[in-house]
Scaffold this motif. Sequence first.
Motif, PDB file in Angstrom:
ATOM      1  N   SER A   1     103.217  70.522  16.350  1.00  0.00           N
ATOM      2  CA  SER A   1     103.285  69.399  15.409  1.00  0.00           C
ATOM      3  C   SER A   1     103.314  68.069  16.149  1.00  0.00           C
ATOM      4  O   SER A   1     102.684  67.098  15.718  1.00  0.00           O
ATOM      5  N   LEU A   2     104.033  68.028  17.254  1.00  0.00           N
ATOM      6  CA  LEU A   2     104.106  66.799  18.027  1.00  0.00           C
ATOM      7  C   LEU A   2     102.738  66.431  18.595  1.00  0.00           C
ATOM      8  O   LEU A   2     102.336  65.272  18.560  1.00  0.00           O
ATOM      9  N   ARG A   3     102.037  67.429  19.102  1.00  0.00           N
ATOM     10  CA  ARG A   3     100.701  67.157  19.629  1.00  0.00           C
ATOM     11  C   ARG A   3      99.786  66.636  18.517  1.00  0.00           C
ATOM     12  O   ARG A   3      99.030  65.694  18.709  1.00  0.00           O
ATOM     13  N   GLU A   4      99.863  67.253  17.344  1.00  0.00           N
ATOM     14  CA  GLU A   4      99.047  66.824  16.204  1.00  0.00           C
ATOM     15  C   GLU A   4      99.346  65.376  15.829  1.00  0.00           C
ATOM     16  O   GLU A   4      98.452  64.634  15.441  1.00  0.00           O
ATOM     17  N   SER A   5     100.612  64.983  15.959  1.00  0.00           N
ATOM     18  CA  SER A   5     100.995  63.619  15.588  1.00  0.00           C
ATOM     19  C   SER A   5     100.415  62.571  16.536  1.00  0.00           C
ATOM     20  O   SER A   5     100.398  61.388  16.211  1.00  0.00           O
ATOM     21  N   LEU A   6      99.916  62.999  17.672  1.00  0.00           N
ATOM     22  CA  LEU A   6      99.329  62.087  18.657  1.00  0.00           C
ATOM     23  C   LEU A   6      97.811  62.040  18.600  1.00  0.00           C
ATOM     24  O   LEU A   6      97.200  61.328  19.390  1.00  0.00           O
ATOM     25  N   LYS A   7      97.201  62.787  17.705  1.00  0.00           N
ATOM     26  CA  LYS A   7      95.732  62.795  17.649  1.00  0.00           C
ATOM     27  C   LYS A   7      95.196  61.412  17.333  1.00  0.00           C
ATOM     28  O   LYS A   7      95.704  60.712  16.465  1.00  0.00           O
ATOM     29  N   ASP A   8      94.156  61.032  18.075  1.00  0.00           N
ATOM     30  CA  ASP A   8      93.530  59.720  17.910  1.00  0.00           C
ATOM     31  C   ASP A   8      92.103  59.833  18.424  1.00  0.00           C
ATOM     32  O   ASP A   8      91.866  60.374  19.504  1.00  0.00           O
ATOM     33  N   SER A   9      91.159  59.316  17.680  1.00  0.00           N
ATOM     34  CA  SER A   9      89.748  59.445  18.067  1.00  0.00           C
ATOM     35  C   SER A   9      89.392  58.653  19.325  1.00  0.00           C
ATOM     36  O   SER A   9      88.332  58.871  19.910  1.00  0.00           O
ATOM     37  N   LYS A  10      90.265  57.774  19.778  1.00  0.00           N
ATOM     38  CA  LYS A  10      90.013  57.008  21.005  1.00  0.00           C
ATOM     39  C   LYS A  10      90.391  57.779  22.266  1.00  0.00           C
ATOM     40  O   LYS A  10      90.105  57.343  23.369  1.00  0.00           O
ATOM     41  N   THR A  11      91.065  58.922  22.102  1.00  0.00           N
ATOM     42  CA  THR A  11      91.579  59.635  23.271  1.00  0.00           C
ATOM     43  C   THR A  11      90.568  60.595  23.858  1.00  0.00           C
ATOM     44  O   THR A  11      89.811  61.246  23.148  1.00  0.00           O
ATOM     45  N   GLY A  12      90.599  60.664  25.166  1.00  0.00           N
ATOM     46  CA  GLY A  12      89.817  61.655  25.883  1.00  0.00           C
ATOM     47  C   GLY A  12      90.730  62.581  26.666  1.00  0.00           C
ATOM     48  O   GLY A  12      90.297  63.542  27.271  1.00  0.00           O
ATOM     49  N   ALA A  13      92.046  62.256  26.648  1.00  0.00           N
ATOM     50  CA  ALA A  13      92.992  63.046  27.426  1.00  0.00           C
ATOM     51  C   ALA A  13      94.327  63.155  26.711  1.00  0.00           C
ATOM     52  O   ALA A  13      94.799  62.204  26.083  1.00  0.00           O
ATOM     53  N   PHE A  14      94.914  64.331  26.827  1.00  0.00           N
ATOM     54  CA  PHE A  14      96.266  64.590  26.342  1.00  0.00           C
ATOM     55  C   PHE A  14      96.999  65.302  27.463  1.00  0.00           C
ATOM     56  O   PHE A  14      96.513  66.291  28.012  1.00  0.00           O
TER      57      PHE A  14
ATOM     58  N   VAL B   1     101.516  62.447  26.024  1.00  0.00           N
ATOM     59  CA  VAL B   1     100.834  61.178  26.285  1.00  0.00           C
ATOM     60  C   VAL B   1      99.356  61.342  25.975  1.00  0.00           C
ATOM     61  O   VAL B   1      98.749  62.349  26.353  1.00  0.00           O
ATOM     62  N   ILE B   2      98.786  60.345  25.302  1.00  0.00           N
ATOM     63  CA  ILE B   2      97.342  60.327  25.089  1.00  0.00           C
ATOM     64  C   ILE B   2      96.766  59.076  25.743  1.00  0.00           C
ATOM     65  O   ILE B   2      97.396  58.027  25.784  1.00  0.00           O
ATOM     66  N   ALA B   3      95.565  59.243  26.287  1.00  0.00           N
ATOM     67  CA  ALA B   3      94.888  58.150  26.978  1.00  0.00           C
ATOM     68  C   ALA B   3      93.388  58.392  26.899  1.00  0.00           C
ATOM     69  O   ALA B   3      92.937  59.480  26.532  1.00  0.00           O
ATOM     70  N   ALA B   4      92.627  57.390  27.287  1.00  0.00           N
ATOM     71  CA  ALA B   4      91.182  57.553  27.329  1.00  0.00           C
ATOM     72  C   ALA B   4      90.783  58.502  28.460  1.00  0.00           C
ATOM     73  O   ALA B   4      89.812  59.249  28.328  1.00  0.00           O
ATOM     74  N   HIS B   5      91.569  58.504  29.555  1.00  0.00           N
ATOM     75  CA  HIS B   5      91.226  59.300  30.739  1.00  0.00           C
ATOM     76  C   HIS B   5      92.429  60.099  31.231  1.00  0.00           C
ATOM     77  O   HIS B   5      93.575  59.701  31.026  1.00  0.00           O
ATOM     78  N   ARG B   6      92.168  61.205  31.930  1.00  0.00           N
ATOM     79  CA  ARG B   6      93.225  62.124  32.334  1.00  0.00           C
ATOM     80  C   ARG B   6      94.192  61.552  33.365  1.00  0.00           C
ATOM     81  O   ARG B   6      95.380  61.843  33.331  1.00  0.00           O
ATOM     82  N   GLY B   7      93.709  60.747  34.308  1.00  0.00           N
ATOM     83  CA  GLY B   7      94.583  60.213  35.357  1.00  0.00           C
ATOM     84  C   GLY B   7      95.776  59.464  34.800  1.00  0.00           C
ATOM     85  O   GLY B   7      96.930  59.807  35.101  1.00  0.00           O
ATOM     86  N   PRO B   8      95.543  58.441  33.983  1.00  0.00           N
ATOM     87  CA  PRO B   8      96.680  57.729  33.399  1.00  0.00           C
ATOM     88  C   PRO B   8      97.560  58.614  32.515  1.00  0.00           C
ATOM     89  O   PRO B   8      98.778  58.439  32.483  1.00  0.00           O
ATOM     90  N   ALA B   9      96.961  59.577  31.821  1.00  0.00           N
ATOM     91  CA  ALA B   9      97.753  60.472  30.969  1.00  0.00           C
ATOM     92  C   ALA B   9      98.715  61.303  31.810  1.00  0.00           C
ATOM     93  O   ALA B   9      99.909  61.392  31.503  1.00  0.00           O
TER      94      ALA B   9
END
Length: 143
Positions: A15-28, A96-104
Amino acid sequence: MEFFSLSPYKIDPFSLRESLKDSKTGAFASFEGIVRNHNLGSSVEKLEYEVYPQLAVKEGLMILEEVKAKFEIIEARAVHRYGQLEIGDLAVWVGVIAAHRGPAFEACEYTINTIKKRVPIWKKEYYTTGNSNWIQCHEKPNL
């Protein structure tokens, strides 16, 4: 849902992961701290976490704001349990969600390490010998 929260109930990582879904993300990236059956050579039966809620939430929220300012991420969340936990229970979750895996990855690691250092949560271990001991949670993390 608050971005940093405390819970006396089992944590549901799905559920927590689902709450972070965002179309701008490429990394979780996530971290799940699970209660293990041993520590420093002693067999552990269960844990108990005590917390000062008002200060813990305030500090947790400050940490997540720091994470957002320090790393190129979209969002970060964390939940920490309190009360008695059994072996195998999820004690803490960071996502954490981010556009790229490194920052995530970097933000996730920074978040859990900083929570362990600064958030006022105390851990008591109950051993199979019948003894118990308060454990210092604010020690250098094992990486």
